[in-house]
Design an enzyme around this catalytic site. Structure first.
Site, PDB file in Angstrom:
ATOM      1  N   ASP A   1       0.796  -1.239   0.000  1.00  0.00           N
ATOM      2  CA  ASP A   1       0.000   0.000   0.000  1.00  0.00           C
ATOM      3  C   ASP A   1       0.831   1.294   0.000  1.00  0.00           C
ATOM      4  O   ASP A   1       0.503   2.255   0.725  1.00  0.00           O
ATOM      5  CB  ASP A   1      -0.963   0.015   1.199  1.00  0.00           C
ATOM      6  CG  ASP A   1      -1.894  -1.188   1.211  1.00  0.00           C
ATOM      7  OD1 ASP A   1      -1.865  -1.986   0.250  1.00  0.00           O
ATOM      8  OD2 ASP A   1      -2.650  -1.337   2.191  1.00  0.00           O
TER       9      ASP A   1
ATOM     10  N   LYS B   1      -6.627  -4.919  -3.042  1.00  0.00           N
ATOM     11  CA  LYS B   1      -7.232  -5.580  -1.875  1.00  0.00           C
ATOM     12  C   LYS B   1      -8.247  -4.661  -1.214  1.00  0.00           C
ATOM     13  O   LYS B   1      -7.987  -3.473  -1.029  1.00  0.00           O
ATOM     14  CB  LYS B   1      -6.134  -5.993  -0.886  1.00  0.00           C
ATOM     15  CG  LYS B   1      -5.325  -4.850  -0.287  1.00  0.00           C
ATOM     16  CD  LYS B   1      -4.154  -5.418   0.490  1.00  0.00           C
ATOM     17  CE  LYS B   1      -3.369  -4.408   1.277  1.00  0.00           C
ATOM     18  NZ  LYS B   1      -4.067  -3.676   2.314  1.00  0.00           N
TER      19      LYS B   1
ATOM     20  N   CYS C   1      -1.810  -2.536   7.920  1.00  0.00           N
ATOM     21  CA  CYS C   1      -1.792  -3.456   6.773  1.00  0.00           C
ATOM     22  C   CYS C   1      -0.557  -4.352   6.732  1.00  0.00           C
ATOM     23  O   CYS C   1      -0.635  -5.489   6.262  1.00  0.00           O
ATOM     24  CB  CYS C   1      -1.950  -2.677   5.479  1.00  0.00           C
ATOM     25  SG  CYS C   1      -3.626  -1.996   5.327  1.00  0.00           S
TER      26      CYS C   1
END
Ligand code: TIU
Length: 238
Positions: free
Chosen positions: A36, A141, A174
């Site tokens: 990310d 995701k 994450c």
């Protein structure tokens, strides 16, 4: 025999100085995972800032991670980028995630970099410094973990990958979720301490300690210098 854990199975090609003990890896069975590294988390006007965070804290991750990415590319390692985000109609966003907290803007609202955390928007994409190149895998995701509702496990199985070098943001959200998911699926994960970042310095420190505690309860931790020292150097043309 040492009582510190080391990854088992294939003969190791290189060993990284890590905690709680050496992490051995073979470039052919290891993937570099960048979690990310999106404008929505690293730049002003995105999801991270709407939650009230100082996004500038994440910038320190970029130079060491760019160096690791270049070295992994040169070594021929599988590179996997992930992006957290949702479909434009928000059909993959649970109401609980949409309504949580009191952010200045909600997921799907129009922000400075496009709709917040929506696939296809400028803010949803990866920062220029770490942009994927041809042949690299990008996993979209909807959740915090990279295995939940994605093709990641299939990608890893198809590529014969058993070890992950995990980087990205944020350490306690994450990155942690993905490393815990990976651990439960039998993958060996090495987290690079200077290539993961948090909006909260205390979470960064404790988050890293949690991974390697209890003999490496769900992974290993090393810094990028240790990995770079261990990776095979590409042949220099003469
Ligand atoms: N808020 C926060 O720290 N992180 C996230 O919402 N997502 C990721 O960590 N990528």
């Amino acid at each position: 025999m040492s009582d510190t854990p080391t990854p088992n199975d294939d003969p190791p090609a290189v060993t990284v100085d890590a905690v709680p003990g050496p992490f051995t890896l073979d470039v052919g069975t290891t993937a570099l995972v960048l979690i990310d590294m999106q404008r929505d988390f690293l730049l002003p006007g995105g999801f991270g800032e709407t939650l009230g965070n100082d996004v500038s804290l994440l910038q320190q991750v970029v130079p060491p991670l760019a160096e690791v990415l270049a070295a992994a590319r040169a070594a021929g390692m599988l590179i996997i980028h992930t992006r957290e985000g949702h479909l434009p109609d928000l059909s993959d966003c649970p109401p609980a995630k949409l309504q949580r907290g009191k952010p200045s803007m909600r997921i799907g609202d129009e922000g400075a970099n496009g709709r917040i955390l929506i696939r296809g928007e400028y803010g949803h994409d990866i920062i220029d410094e770490l942009a994927p190149i041809d042949g690299e895998i990008v996993i979209d995701k909807p959740g915090k973990g990279a295995f939940y509702a994605t093709e990641l496990q299939t990608v890893l199985e198809t590529a014969g990958v058993s070890r992950l070098i995990v980087t990205g943001v944020t350490t306690e959200v994450c990155v942690h979720t993905t490393v815990r998911e990976a651990n439960d699926r039998g993958y060996e994960a090495l987290v690079l301490s200077d290539c993961v970042g948090s909006y909260f310095p205390e979470f960064q420190r404790i988050g890293l300690e949690m991974i390697a505690a209890q003999g490496g309860i769900f992974g290993w931790v090393a810094d990028s210098t240790a990995l770079l020292a261990a990776l095979p150097q590409p042949a220099v043309a003469v």
